[in-house]
Design a protein around this motif. Structure first.
Motif, mmCIF file in Angstrom:
data_model
loop_
_atom_site.group_PDB
_atom_site.id
_atom_site.type_symbol
_atom_site.label_atom_id
_atom_site.label_comp_id
_atom_site.label_asym_id
_atom_site.label_seq_id
_atom_site.Cartn_x
_atom_site.Cartn_y
_atom_site.Cartn_z
ATOM 1 N N HIS A 263 23.349 48.288 51.802
ATOM 2 C CA HIS A 263 24.342 47.631 50.944
ATOM 3 C C HIS A 263 24.381 48.356 49.587
ATOM 4 C CE1 HIS A 263 26.514 44.567 48.846
ATOM 5 N NE2 HIS A 263 25.483 43.988 48.282
ATOM 6 N N PRO A 265 26.272 47.651 46.382
ATOM 7 C CA PRO A 265 27.206 46.784 45.657
ATOM 8 C C PRO A 265 27.938 47.448 44.497
ATOM 9 C CG PRO A 265 24.913 46.117 45.267
ATOM 10 C CD PRO A 265 24.900 47.117 46.379
ATOM 11 N N ASN A 268 30.631 49.920 45.704
ATOM 12 C CA ASN A 268 31.728 49.176 46.319
ATOM 13 C C ASN A 268 32.636 48.537 45.271
ATOM 14 O OD1 ASN A 268 29.598 47.959 49.022
ATOM 15 N ND2 ASN A 268 30.685 49.883 48.823
ATOM 16 N N LEU A 269 32.035 48.088 44.166
ATOM 17 C CA LEU A 269 32.838 47.497 43.092
ATOM 18 C C LEU A 269 33.606 48.569 42.345
ATOM 19 C CD1 LEU A 269 30.383 44.895 41.495
ATOM 20 C CD2 LEU A 269 32.444 44.414 42.816
ATOM 21 N N ILE A 275 33.578 43.414 48.647
ATOM 22 C CA ILE A 275 32.234 42.828 48.569
ATOM 23 C C ILE A 275 31.737 42.543 49.979
ATOM 24 C CG2 ILE A 275 30.840 40.924 47.656
ATOM 25 C CD1 ILE A 275 33.040 40.461 45.556
ATOM 26 N N GLU A 306 20.890 47.555 41.314
ATOM 27 C CA GLU A 306 21.542 47.103 42.556
ATOM 28 C C GLU A 306 21.076 45.704 42.937
ATOM 29 O OE1 GLU A 306 23.996 48.982 44.087
ATOM 30 O OE2 GLU A 306 23.608 50.342 42.420
ATOM 31 N N PHE A 309 23.087 43.118 40.973
ATOM 32 C CA PHE A 309 24.466 43.045 41.460
ATOM 33 C C PHE A 309 24.523 42.401 42.851
ATOM 34 C CE2 PHE A 309 25.744 45.880 38.070
ATOM 35 C CZ PHE A 309 27.062 45.518 37.861
ATOM 36 N N LEU A 313 26.776 39.035 43.287
ATOM 37 C CA LEU A 313 28.010 39.067 44.075
ATOM 38 C C LEU A 313 28.040 37.963 45.124
ATOM 39 C CD1 LEU A 313 28.660 42.889 44.540
ATOM 40 C CD2 LEU A 313 30.066 41.246 43.298
ATOM 41 N N GLN A 314 26.906 37.706 45.778
ATOM 42 C CA GLN A 314 26.870 36.653 46.801
ATOM 43 C C GLN A 314 26.981 35.278 46.141
ATOM 44 O OE1 GLN A 314 27.222 37.621 49.988
ATOM 45 N NE2 GLN A 314 27.250 39.626 48.993
ATOM 46 N N PHE A 316 28.614 34.683 43.395
ATOM 47 C CA PHE A 316 30.036 34.585 43.020
ATOM 48 C C PHE A 316 30.895 34.248 44.239
ATOM 49 C CE2 PHE A 316 34.038 37.027 42.983
ATOM 50 C CZ PHE A 316 34.722 36.336 41.982
ATOM 51 N N ARG A 317 30.631 34.914 45.360
ATOM 52 C CA ARG A 317 31.422 34.709 46.590
ATOM 53 C C ARG A 317 31.249 33.307 47.149
ATOM 54 N NH1 ARG A 317 29.436 36.886 51.247
ATOM 55 N NH2 ARG A 317 31.297 36.205 52.340
#
Ligand SMILES: [Zn+2]
Length: 427
Positions: A263, A265, A268-269, A275, A306, A309, A313-314, A316-317
Motif C-alpha cells: 500500500h 498511500p 496514490n494521493l 484510496i 506512510e 497517512f 485515510l481509512q 477518513f473513508r
C-alpha cells in the motif's frame, strides 16, 4: 566470528507490547531477548528510547530521488512526460548515486529493508552492498507488446539475477514484470515461469488507477487481478503494489491466493489515483505492507510518514475505529518482511538483526502508549540508531557507512546534468 552488538535498557516491541528488555545480536540474527545483563563487542544504551524492528519500504524506485521536485503541480500526463524524459537520460552511474541518496535517507528515517524495481539495477545493488542496508531487488520489465523489447527485457532481468544470485547475503532478488498494462501476456507468462524456476518472489504494480483497470478490461475482458491470477502470476510469493481499485471479490481472491499488497498511500494521493480499501483488506486477511513508491511521487522515502497517512485515510473513508495503530505498525515492519519471505520484522530470537532505536523526544511526550506515539506522532527526528544484519549503520544520528556531505554534492551534480533542458527554480 562476527562482532556482537547488544541494545540495552530500551523499551522493546516484543510481540504486541513494549517491554523493558536487552537484545543481543550475533551473526546477523537476534540471539537473545532478555532482562539479564548483556556483554557484547558494542553496547548501545537505549535508555529513554523505544527499540523496534526496522521499517520495511515494500515498494519503491529508490534512484528516483534524483527526480524529486523536478516537476510538480501539473496534470498527470505532463508530469509523466517530464519524468520519462529525465529517466531516459539516466545511466547506471546516476542510478547508483540516486540509490545511495535514497538509502542514506531511508537509514536516517528508520528503514532497514526496501524493495526496489527499476532499471540499471546493478547501480542499486552496488549501493545496497556498500551501504549495509538490506533490499529486495528486481529489474522492472516493460515490453508494450513488442517482441524485440520483450526479449531484451528478459535478458536484462535474467542477467541481473545471475549476476547477484548469492553475491550479498542482504540482497534478495525478485521477478518484476512492471504491470498488467505495460507487459504483454507473453511477458507475464514468462515472468511466472522465471519466478518458479529461480524460486523468487514476484513484485508487480496492480490496479493503481481506474485507467489501468479500463485498459486491462478492454484488452482481456477481465480485471487486472482476475487476469494476473489466470496467467499464474499469483502462484508464487507475489507482492502487488498499490491495489487501489479492487472489488470486494478481488480482495477475497488476493487473500485466498496469499498475495501481499504494498500500500502506497502518499503516492496514490499525490498522483490522484485514489484510496485503497485497506481496512477491508486487513479484515479479509490480506497481508498489507507499506511502500513509499518513488521519491518523484511522494516526495520522501519515509515509512513513518506512510504509517500516518495509511491510518488517516481509512479513518477518513470509514470511521476513526476503522484501523488500529498496531495493525499499521505491523504493516510497516513484519508484514513487509513476510511479504518477501524474509524472517524479520520482529524482536524475537532467530529473526534478522534489523532494528531501529527511536528517542523518546518531544513528540513522544507524554508516552501513554508507544504504539500510538510511533504511528501518529512521529516526525522522523526521533530515529537515533539503526542496525541491519547486526551491524550499526547509524549511531546517534550519524551514518557510519556513508559520507552524507559528499553524497549531497554527488546527487546535486547528477541531477543538474539530468535536468538539462528543463527549467529549474533558482535557489
Ligand atoms: Zn511504483
Amino acid at each position: 566470528m562476527q562482532d556482537t552488538v547488544a541494545v540495552v535498557n530500551g523499551l522493546c516491541l516484543v510481540g504486541n507490547e513494549f517491554v523493558k528488555a536487552n537484545v543481543l545480536l550475533e551473526n546477523g540474527v537476534i540471539k537473545e531477548v532478555t532482562k539479564r545483563e548483556l556483554k557484547a563487542d558494542e553496547v548501545l544504551d537505549a535508555r529513554k528510547c523505544l527499540v523496534l524492528p526496522g521499517f520495511f519500504n515494500s515498494h519503491t524506485h529508490v534512484a528516483m530521488t534524483l527526480l524529486r521536485c523536478a516537476v510538480e503541480d501539473v496534470p498527470l500526463m505532463e508530469w509523466l512526460k517530464t519524468v520519462w524524459s529525465i529517466e531516459s537520460k539516466m545511466k547506471e552511474k546516476d542510478v547508483y548515486v540516486g540509490a545511495k541518496l535514497g538509502i542514506a535517507e531511508m537509514i536516517k528515517s528508520g528503514v532497514t529493508c526496501f524493495s526496489d524495481q527499476y532499471f540499471h539495477m546493478d547501480g542499486v545493488a552496488r549501493a545496497v552492498e556498500e551501504s549495509g542496508i538490506r533490499a529486495v531487488l528486481g529489474y522492472g520489465m516493460i515490453d508494450m507488446e513488442s517482441e524485440e523489447k520483450r526479449e531484451k527485457e528478459l535478458r536484462e532481468a535474467e542477467s541481473f539475477i545471475n549476476e547477484w544470485n548469492g553475491r550479498c547475503n542482504r540482497i534478495t532478488l525478485s521477478v518484476d514484470p512492471h504491470s498488467p498494462y505495460t507487459c504483454s501476456k507473453d511477458l507475464l507468462l514468462i515472468s511466472a515461469r522465471m519466478a518458479e524456476e529461480y524460486g523468487l518472489p514476484v513484485h508487480i504494480h496492480v490496479a493503481e488507477t481506474q485507467d489501468e483497470v479500463r485498459i486491462v478490461r478492454e484488452k482481456t475482458g477481465k480485471t487486472p487481478v482476475e487476469y494476473l491470477d489466470e496467467l499464474g502470476i499469483f502462484n508464487y510469493r507475489t507482492v502487488a503494489a498499490h491495489c487501489v481499485w479492487l472489488s470486494d471479490d478481488e480482495i477475497k481472491l488476493l487473500a485466498r491466493r496469499g498475495v501481499s499488497v504494498a500500500h502506497c498511500p502518499v503516492s496514490n494521493l499525490k498522483l490522484g489515483s485514489g484510496i485503497a480499501k485497506v481496512a477491508e483488506m486487513v479484515k479479509e486477511g490480506v497481508n498489507v505492507c507499506l511502500g513509499t513508491d518513488g521519491a518523484a511521487s511522494n516526495n520522501s522515502l519515509s515509512v513513518l510518514g506512510e504509517m500516518k497517512f495509511a491510518a488517516l485515510l481509512q479513518k477518513f473513508r470509514l470511521s476513526p475505529a476503522a484501523i488500529k495503530a498496531l495493525d499499521v505498525l505491523k504493516m510497516a515492519t513484519e508484514n513487509g518482511y513476510s511479504a518477501y519471505g524474509l524472517r524479520g520484522g520482529k524482536i524475537e530470537v532467530g529473526y534478522l538483526a534489523d532494528l531501529v532505536v527511536l528517542k523518546k523526544s518531544l513528540s513522544y511526550t507524554p508516552l501513554y502508549n508507544p504504539v500510538y506515539s510511533v504511528v501518529y506522532s512521529s516526525y522522523g527526528f526521533e530515529v537515533r540508531d539503526l542496525i541491519v544484519d547486526g551491524k550499526i549503520l547509524m549511531n546517534d544520528g550519524k551514518l557510519r557507512t556513508m559520507d552524507e556531505e559528499s553524497l549531497l554534492d554527488e546527487a546535486e551534480s547528477a541531477s543538474l546534468r539530468l535536468q538539462e533542458g528543463f527549467s529549474r527554480p533558482k535557489v
